[in-house]
Enzyme design. Structure first.
Site, PDB file in Angstrom:
ATOM      1  N   ASP A  98       0.790  -1.237   0.000  1.00  0.00           N
ATOM      2  CA  ASP A  98       0.000   0.000   0.000  1.00  0.00           C
ATOM      3  C   ASP A  98       0.817   1.279   0.000  1.00  0.00           C
ATOM      4  O   ASP A  98       0.345   2.326   0.434  1.00  0.00           O
ATOM      5  CB  ASP A  98      -0.907  -0.015   1.236  1.00  0.00           C
ATOM      6  CG  ASP A  98      -0.123  -0.270   2.520  1.00  0.00           C
ATOM      7  OD1 ASP A  98       1.104  -0.034   2.514  1.00  0.00           O
ATOM      8  OD2 ASP A  98      -0.728  -0.695   3.520  1.00  0.00           O
ATOM      9  N   GLU A 134      -2.381   4.993   2.898  1.00  0.00           N
ATOM     10  CA  GLU A 134      -2.301   3.577   2.521  1.00  0.00           C
ATOM     11  C   GLU A 134      -3.655   2.963   2.138  1.00  0.00           C
ATOM     12  O   GLU A 134      -3.730   2.121   1.250  1.00  0.00           O
ATOM     13  CB  GLU A 134      -1.660   2.760   3.646  1.00  0.00           C
ATOM     14  CG  GLU A 134      -0.167   3.019   3.843  1.00  0.00           C
ATOM     15  CD  GLU A 134       0.134   4.246   4.693  1.00  0.00           C
ATOM     16  OE1 GLU A 134      -0.825   4.884   5.188  1.00  0.00           O
ATOM     17  OE2 GLU A 134       1.319   4.584   4.868  1.00  0.00           O
ATOM     18  N   HIS A 214       5.413   5.328  12.848  1.00  0.00           N
ATOM     19  CA  HIS A 214       5.679   6.193  11.696  1.00  0.00           C
ATOM     20  C   HIS A 214       4.438   6.649  10.938  1.00  0.00           C
ATOM     21  O   HIS A 214       4.534   7.345   9.921  1.00  0.00           O
ATOM     22  CB  HIS A 214       6.613   5.479  10.705  1.00  0.00           C
ATOM     23  CG  HIS A 214       5.964   4.286  10.051  1.00  0.00           C
ATOM     24  ND1 HIS A 214       5.185   4.407   8.935  1.00  0.00           N
ATOM     25  CD2 HIS A 214       5.968   2.980  10.363  1.00  0.00           C
ATOM     26  CE1 HIS A 214       4.753   3.207   8.584  1.00  0.00           C
ATOM     27  NE2 HIS A 214       5.203   2.325   9.432  1.00  0.00           N
TER      28      HIS A 214
HETATM   29  C1  UD1 Z   1       6.462   4.923   3.863  1.00  0.00           C
HETATM   30  C2  UD1 Z   1       5.108   4.481   3.322  1.00  0.00           C
HETATM   31  C3  UD1 Z   1       4.326   3.731   4.379  1.00  0.00           C
HETATM   32  C4  UD1 Z   1       5.139   2.603   4.968  1.00  0.00           C
HETATM   33  C5  UD1 Z   1       6.465   3.138   5.464  1.00  0.00           C
HETATM   34  C6  UD1 Z   1       7.344   2.027   5.944  1.00  0.00           C
HETATM   35  C7  UD1 Z   1       3.979   5.880   1.675  1.00  0.00           C
HETATM   36  C8  UD1 Z   1       3.148   7.101   1.443  1.00  0.00           C
HETATM   37  N1  UD1 Z   1       4.334   5.670   2.930  1.00  0.00           N
HETATM   38  O1  UD1 Z   1       6.242   5.901   4.871  1.00  0.00           O
HETATM   39  O2  UD1 Z   1       3.133   3.209   3.813  1.00  0.00           O
HETATM   40  O3  UD1 Z   1       4.416   2.018   6.014  1.00  0.00           O
HETATM   41  O4  UD1 Z   1       7.152   3.807   4.396  1.00  0.00           O
HETATM   42  O5  UD1 Z   1       8.421   2.499   6.706  1.00  0.00           O
HETATM   43  O6  UD1 Z   1       4.300   5.173   0.753  1.00  0.00           O
HETATM   44  N2  UD1 Z   1      13.621   8.767   5.144  1.00  0.00           N
HETATM   45  C9  UD1 Z   1      15.010   8.755   5.176  1.00  0.00           C
HETATM   46  N3  UD1 Z   1      15.648   7.578   4.878  1.00  0.00           N
HETATM   47  C10 UD1 Z   1      14.975   6.433   4.587  1.00  0.00           C
HETATM   48  C11 UD1 Z   1      13.571   6.459   4.587  1.00  0.00           C
HETATM   49  C12 UD1 Z   1      12.907   7.648   4.857  1.00  0.00           C
HETATM   50  O7  UD1 Z   1      15.646   9.757   5.437  1.00  0.00           O
HETATM   51  O8  UD1 Z   1      15.617   5.405   4.342  1.00  0.00           O
HETATM   52  C13 UD1 Z   1      12.931  10.075   5.418  1.00  0.00           C
HETATM   53  C14 UD1 Z   1      13.047  11.050   4.242  1.00  0.00           C
HETATM   54  O9  UD1 Z   1      13.165  12.348   4.737  1.00  0.00           O
HETATM   55  C15 UD1 Z   1      11.711  10.845   3.522  1.00  0.00           C
HETATM   56  C16 UD1 Z   1      10.785  10.649   4.699  1.00  0.00           C
HETATM   57  O10 UD1 Z   1      11.523   9.837   5.620  1.00  0.00           O
HETATM   58  O11 UD1 Z   1      11.355  11.955   2.708  1.00  0.00           O
HETATM   59  C17 UD1 Z   1       9.462  10.011   4.395  1.00  0.00           C
HETATM   60  O12 UD1 Z   1       9.599   8.809   3.639  1.00  0.00           O
HETATM   61  P1  UD1 Z   1       8.300   8.230   2.878  1.00  0.00           P
HETATM   62  O13 UD1 Z   1       8.669   6.956   2.213  1.00  0.00           O
HETATM   63  O14 UD1 Z   1       7.693   9.287   2.019  1.00  0.00           O
HETATM   64  O15 UD1 Z   1       7.280   7.971   4.033  1.00  0.00           O
HETATM   65  P2  UD1 Z   1       7.348   6.967   5.242  1.00  0.00           P
HETATM   66  O16 UD1 Z   1       6.832   7.707   6.416  1.00  0.00           O
HETATM   67  O17 UD1 Z   1       8.679   6.350   5.312  1.00  0.00           O
HETATM   68  N1  UDP Z   2      11.906  -3.259  10.965  1.00  0.00           N
HETATM   69  C1  UDP Z   2      13.299  -3.266  10.831  1.00  0.00           C
HETATM   70  N2  UDP Z   2      14.034  -2.377  11.587  1.00  0.00           N
HETATM   71  C2  UDP Z   2      13.459  -1.489  12.438  1.00  0.00           C
HETATM   72  C3  UDP Z   2      12.041  -1.462  12.535  1.00  0.00           C
HETATM   73  C4  UDP Z   2      11.293  -2.362  11.781  1.00  0.00           C
HETATM   74  O1  UDP Z   2      13.848  -4.054  10.075  1.00  0.00           O
HETATM   75  O2  UDP Z   2      14.187  -0.724  13.082  1.00  0.00           O
HETATM   76  C5  UDP Z   2      11.107  -4.196  10.137  1.00  0.00           C
HETATM   77  C6  UDP Z   2      10.025  -4.968  10.859  1.00  0.00           C
HETATM   78  O3  UDP Z   2      10.535  -6.178  11.369  1.00  0.00           O
HETATM   79  C7  UDP Z   2       8.985  -5.180   9.770  1.00  0.00           C
HETATM   80  C8  UDP Z   2       9.125  -3.958   8.892  1.00  0.00           C
HETATM   81  O4  UDP Z   2      10.401  -3.393   9.200  1.00  0.00           O
HETATM   82  O5  UDP Z   2       9.279  -6.323   8.963  1.00  0.00           O
HETATM   83  C9  UDP Z   2       8.023  -2.973   9.174  1.00  0.00           C
HETATM   84  O6  UDP Z   2       8.287  -1.776   8.554  1.00  0.00           O
HETATM   85  P1  UDP Z   2       7.525  -0.449   8.915  1.00  0.00           P
HETATM   86  O7  UDP Z   2       7.021  -0.513  10.305  1.00  0.00           O
HETATM   87  O8  UDP Z   2       8.435   0.666   8.558  1.00  0.00           O
HETATM   88  O9  UDP Z   2       6.344  -0.418   7.857  1.00  0.00           O
HETATM   89  P2  UDP Z   2       4.877  -1.041   7.824  1.00  0.00           P
HETATM   90  O10 UDP Z   2       4.975  -2.495   8.063  1.00  0.00           O
HETATM   91  O11 UDP Z   2       4.059  -0.325   8.854  1.00  0.00           O
HETATM   92  O12 UDP Z   2       4.412  -0.699   6.449  1.00  0.00           O
END
Ligand code: UD1
Ligand code: UDP
Length: 376
Positions: A98, A134, A214
């Protein structure tokens, strides 16, 4: 005739949950040519996963920018994917769940008239803004997908209620359990620096409360409430809180502001997958708004308190592996303390069978696609 498969992924959970499936397709070289495209929606958090699962990224769009907006990321994904799709000319495109990567990956596939396989299909809260974005992302992908890999029967029912053809829905279990079992196995003889640091950080004599969070709908007041609840819970001397903080600046800034340098609370960077699995295993309770963690924790016998107002994963709530506690400070503190105090309830939760899968999801998906493609 060999088929070409293109996996599109971009975030940490997509990579974890697609890794076992990519590996299944790759080990069927005589039937499939398998390609992986990363949008790079995540950067550091994605690299941690691709390294551990040894996923080779064939195309890396490297799109992440700091504090990216949904619209700018979406438009970049859509415009960048055409080149990759034109080069590979896949028979099937696979997307997961999602995220922005998955829904805009599905739209790009549709514009190129390529069949779409949706892994982790059919999850719904029926609340447009929770989880945001999502709920709409997965509904959009569900409308486009040709093959729907539903993790549970409930997810399948949601799809049938949307008039999806039953022959195109396959109940598989969640691939995250395949990934988890692989990680647990690999942990047996695996040297990991982050685990060594954690061993020195955590106090073995205390009950470890593991926290992650998050969700966009919790930004602002929700996160402030969660931080206040953690401060309250940390006053109890027999618990220790460890919180790997998601890199989203909307999360990091609030969490650092409220929880830095507090006794009984350790804030750490996101952990690599094996270290996180190791830490889940060492924890007593997990407090989270994560989807994947709700699915993994029951396999390790750990209760999860879900800091959200609803969940698209009702199976855990029904069987009792997860407890929905909302985002109000008082309620989070109360439910955590109740569980800490009630050993009988705690032990009974640890015995419940994981409703999300048995570790065979990837092979079921592979077999479904083989049968669709008339491959023996
Ligand atoms: C995203 C997904 C969410 C998922 C989550 C898992 C969307 C809209 N959101 O949310 O569904 O549950 O990932 O973790 O698709 N950032 C870093 N380094 C990284 C990753 C993120 O710096 O490796 C920071 C950046 O500033 C980035 C911000 O986090 O712009 C947001 O990342 P984004 O993927 O847009 O949203 P998430 O909150 O990570
Ligand atoms: N996870 C990880 N390191 C962390 C936190 C979570 O590897 O510090 C793993 C966790 O075991 C799970 C996945 O990341 O498999 C979940 O990711 P996240 O919570 O970011 O996204 P969501 O599942 O809510 O989309």
């Amino acid at each position: 005739m060999k088929k070409k498969i293109l996996f599109i992924l971009g975030t940490r959970p997509e990579a974890i949950k697609l890794a076992p499936l990519i590996s299944r397709f790759k080990s069927n070289e005589s039937s499939f040519d398998t390609y992986v495209c990363s949008t790079g929606q995540h950067k550091e958090m994605l690299d941690q996963v691709t390294d551990f699962f040894e996923i080779n990224i064939d195309f890396d769009l490297e799109l992440m920018t700091k504090n990216q907006s949904l619209t700018s990321l979406s438009s970049k994904i859509l415009s960048s994917l055409d080149t990759v799709i034109n080069e590979v000319k896949p028979n099937y495109i696979f997307v997961h769940g999602d995220t922005t990567t998955s829904s805009f990956g599905a739209i790009a596939a549709f514009y190129n008239q390529i069949s779409v396989g949706h892994v982790e299909a059919g999850l719904r809260t029926f609340d447009k803004y929770s989880p945001f974005p999502e709920e709409m992302n997965r509904s959009i992908t569900g409308r486009i997908a040709d093959f729907h890999f539903a993790p549970t029967n409930e997810a399948k029912t949601n799809l049938l209620n949307e008039n999806i053809d039953e022959n195109k829905v396959c109940v598989t279990g969640n691939t995250v359990i395949d990934a988890l079992l692989y990680a647990v196995e690999k942990l047996n003889n695996y040297k990991n620096e982050e685990i060594e640091i954690l061993k020195k950080t955590i106090n073995k004599n205390k009950k470890i409360i593991l926290v992650t969070g998050h969700r966009r709908e919790n930004f602002g007041q929700g996160f402030q409430n969660i931080c206040n609840a953690l401060l309250e819970i940390s006053k109890s001397k027999d618990v220790e809180i460890i919180y790997p903080v998601h890199l989203n600046p909307n999360v990091v800034d609030t969490v650092n502001k409220y929880l830095s340098n507090k006794s009984n609370i350790h804030l750490v960077k996101p952990l690599n997958y094996p270290a996180f699995v190791w830490l889940m295993n060492k924890s007593y309770i997990i407090l989270t708004d994560s989807g994947g963690i709700q699915e993994e924790a029951p396999s390790l016998g750990k209760p999860v308190l879900v800091m959200r107002n609803n969940t698209e994963r009702p199976e855990g709530v029904k069987t009792g592996t997860t407890i929905l506690v909302g985002t109000e400070t008082k309620q989070i503190v109360k439910k955590t303390n109740d569980l800490l105090a009630n050993k009988e309830l705690y032990d009974s939760i640890g015995q419940i069978k994981n409703p999300y899968g048995d570790g065979e999801a990837s092979i079921r998906i592979l077999n479904f696609i083989k049968s669709e493609s008339n491959i023996k």
